[in-house]
Design a protein around this motif. Sequence first.
Motif, mmCIF file in Angstrom:
data_model
loop_
_atom_site.group_PDB
_atom_site.id
_atom_site.type_symbol
_atom_site.label_atom_id
_atom_site.label_comp_id
_atom_site.label_asym_id
_atom_site.label_seq_id
_atom_site.Cartn_x
_atom_site.Cartn_y
_atom_site.Cartn_z
ATOM 1 N N GLY A 62 8.538 6.423 -8.606
ATOM 2 C CA GLY A 62 9.261 5.398 -9.338
ATOM 3 C C GLY A 62 9.108 4.008 -8.768
ATOM 4 N N LEU A 63 8.035 3.775 -7.996
ATOM 5 C CA LEU A 63 7.769 2.457 -7.415
ATOM 6 C C LEU A 63 6.346 2.017 -7.770
ATOM 7 N N PRO A 64 6.037 1.937 -9.056
ATOM 8 C CA PRO A 64 4.661 1.633 -9.441
ATOM 9 C C PRO A 64 4.243 0.236 -8.963
ATOM 10 N N PRO A 65 2.952 0.097 -8.659
ATOM 11 C CA PRO A 65 1.879 1.099 -8.741
ATOM 12 C C PRO A 65 1.705 1.903 -7.463
ATOM 13 N N LEU A 66 2.606 1.725 -6.488
ATOM 14 C CA LEU A 66 2.430 2.374 -5.183
ATOM 15 C C LEU A 66 2.715 3.867 -5.260
ATOM 16 N N ASP A 67 1.812 4.663 -4.705
ATOM 17 C CA ASP A 67 2.012 6.103 -4.611
ATOM 18 C C ASP A 67 2.219 6.565 -3.179
ATOM 19 N N ASN A 68 1.600 5.907 -2.222
ATOM 20 C CA ASN A 68 1.880 6.254 -0.835
ATOM 21 C C ASN A 68 1.404 5.171 0.111
ATOM 22 N N ILE A 69 1.960 5.223 1.312
ATOM 23 C CA ILE A 69 1.595 4.338 2.417
ATOM 24 C C ILE A 69 1.209 5.213 3.595
ATOM 25 N N SER A 70 0.075 4.914 4.208
ATOM 26 C CA SER A 70 -0.342 5.605 5.431
ATOM 27 C C SER A 70 -0.438 4.579 6.557
ATOM 28 N N VAL A 71 0.133 4.912 7.704
ATOM 29 C CA VAL A 71 -0.061 4.108 8.914
ATOM 30 C C VAL A 71 -1.191 4.777 9.681
ATOM 31 N N LEU A 72 -2.419 4.337 9.441
ATOM 32 C CA LEU A 72 -3.596 5.052 9.927
ATOM 33 C C LEU A 72 -3.682 5.112 11.441
ATOM 34 N N ASN A 73 -3.172 4.079 12.121
ATOM 35 C CA ASN A 73 -3.317 4.092 13.580
ATOM 36 C C ASN A 73 -2.437 5.143 14.248
ATOM 37 N N ARG A 74 -1.608 5.855 13.458
ATOM 38 C CA ARG A 74 -0.833 6.949 14.020
ATOM 39 C C ARG A 74 -1.676 8.217 14.195
ATOM 40 N N PHE A 75 -2.813 8.311 13.481
ATOM 41 C CA PHE A 75 -3.591 9.558 13.579
ATOM 42 C C PHE A 75 -5.095 9.354 13.616
ATOM 43 N N VAL A 128 -2.805 -0.228 8.011
ATOM 44 C CA VAL A 128 -1.962 0.332 6.956
ATOM 45 C C VAL A 128 -2.800 0.500 5.696
ATOM 46 N N GLU A 129 -2.643 1.650 5.051
ATOM 47 C CA GLU A 129 -3.400 1.927 3.825
ATOM 48 C C GLU A 129 -2.432 2.189 2.679
ATOM 49 N N LEU A 130 -2.714 1.584 1.525
ATOM 50 C CA LEU A 130 -1.873 1.690 0.334
ATOM 51 C C LEU A 130 -2.681 2.336 -0.781
ATOM 52 N N HIS A 131 -2.062 3.283 -1.505
ATOM 53 C CA HIS A 131 -2.740 3.976 -2.601
ATOM 54 C C HIS A 131 -2.020 3.716 -3.920
ATOM 55 N N ALA A 132 -2.801 3.491 -4.963
ATOM 56 C CA ALA A 132 -2.275 3.424 -6.333
ATOM 57 C C ALA A 132 -3.122 4.337 -7.197
ATOM 58 N N SER A 147 -13.112 4.304 4.092
ATOM 59 C CA SER A 147 -13.265 5.439 3.183
ATOM 60 C C SER A 147 -12.554 5.136 1.881
ATOM 61 N N ARG A 148 -12.514 6.140 1.020
ATOM 62 C CA ARG A 148 -11.805 6.029 -0.247
ATOM 63 C C ARG A 148 -10.345 6.428 -0.108
ATOM 64 N N GLY A 149 -9.881 6.621 1.123
ATOM 65 C CA GLY A 149 -8.461 6.851 1.318
ATOM 66 C C GLY A 149 -8.121 8.151 2.004
ATOM 67 N N PHE A 150 -6.913 8.157 2.512
ATOM 68 C CA PHE A 150 -6.271 9.289 3.174
ATOM 69 C C PHE A 150 -6.369 10.575 2.340
#
Length: 499
Positions: A343-356, A372-376, A76-79
């Motif tokens: 304050g950690l560019p370009p990262l905005d969030n991390i999802s551990v997808l196998n948890r849900f 693991v999914e990373l969003h910027a 998909s396009r993300g969490f």
Amino acid sequence: MNRDRKRVRHPAPQGRRSATGRRVVVAGGGIAGLAAATALAERGAAVELFEREPFLGGRVGGWTTTLPDGTSTGMSRGFHAFFRQYYNLRALLRRADPDLGVLSPVPDYPLVDAHGRTDSFEGLPRTPPWSALAFALRSPTFTARDLLRVDRGMALALLNVRVPGTYEELDHLDAQAFLDRVRFPPAARHLAFDVFSRSFFADPRQLSAAELAVMFHLYFLGSAEGLLFDVANEPFHRLWRPLEDHLTRHGGTVHTGTAVEAIEPGTRFRVHTGSHVAEADAVVLALDVRGLREVVAASPGLGNRDWRARIARLATAPPFLVRRLWLDRPVEATRPAFLATGGLPPLDNISVLNRFDHDAAGWARRSGGSVVELHAYAATGSAEETGRALLARLHELYPETRAATTVADRSEWRADCPLFPPGGFARRPGIETPVEGLVLAGDGIRVDLPVALMERAATTGLAAANRLLAGWGVTGHDLLSVPVRGRVPPLRLLAALRR
């Protein structure tokens, strides 16, 4: 959940029970289009929905991808976060899933900054203002000195949000300038505001201060549903199938892989979709910014000059990147399912997808790995540069992933989210249009309720359907929202005195 006694019901216009005999074309099969189509079909209208992608859900849609080991899995396009105050979105999903079994709660979503300071939402009171006060008191980024420096007069604008009054008061400012005037502590700003402003896929300098204030009201100070959210436990390519089935059971017809290209107004609308022309009594344009601009540009008889110019001026936010990694080993068990960063560019969030996510969980069990999914959001570099930087941030925050082998790697680089710039609210097109029988819906469309993101999409879709139903003298669908103004009377009074 719906535990907030102050949530507001917005009654639909009343009338006849059925719109039988009316034909409607809905252009766009995202959340807004699905909401409009469902609401109309439930009242007996004959609905045809056209979606240019081969799947439904729009930006919350999904498809399958085949991994090197032969596994077919969701992509998909993300969490996405399904907050509990997304009343209208949840009501839409409940049509086909009354218990919302497709959603699972996230126990917490920590926010971490570049110095390792972490904020948490777990265990906070649900009711404002105590929820926000408890968050501030236990946050490592707030100090008593910081709170004394805050411009309380400006800060009251956050405590007394009014829709649409807050837009009239603050829309000329950008979010960063507003926070500068509030004298909000920089460290706390990263966690309490930047994380949320960037969820609009925009840098705070490009985002309306009014949009930020309304968002703060929706998530922090306007709702007693709590500060946590739910996530989809099914991949998005399966999330919308039950609702599609519900729509077709009510007589709706769904055409995926088919884009609406142009519209001819007249006694009846003629809707062009390439080789096909559909006739309809009404049309709902529930398109993204680019799609809406293209359809209006290709339909010279549609609307007046001012309205067409407002559509043409709609802008999209900067690009964003979603990078999903299938790793050959698990991340540490203590890692949260979702981690937001500031304050950690370009990262905005991390999802551990196998948890849900059921698909990701199954792959992780079979392989012994993790997904693991990373969003910027609002990326400033190229897709390649951003992707490399995201991986470096993952290794920095989750050092155990440095030694992991990447079994599969998928990236989505998109730039199709609406931008809400300073000064844009007054010219933002609304649900009604100058053309009788033509309405708009989508998360970029104006609606004078405190909603945002997926909830704005669902709300505008239902409101667009209500507008058509009211014109035919047919009962519509009630809407719900958080309070349309600050919920603490003494603070509302104080804010009114300071204006």
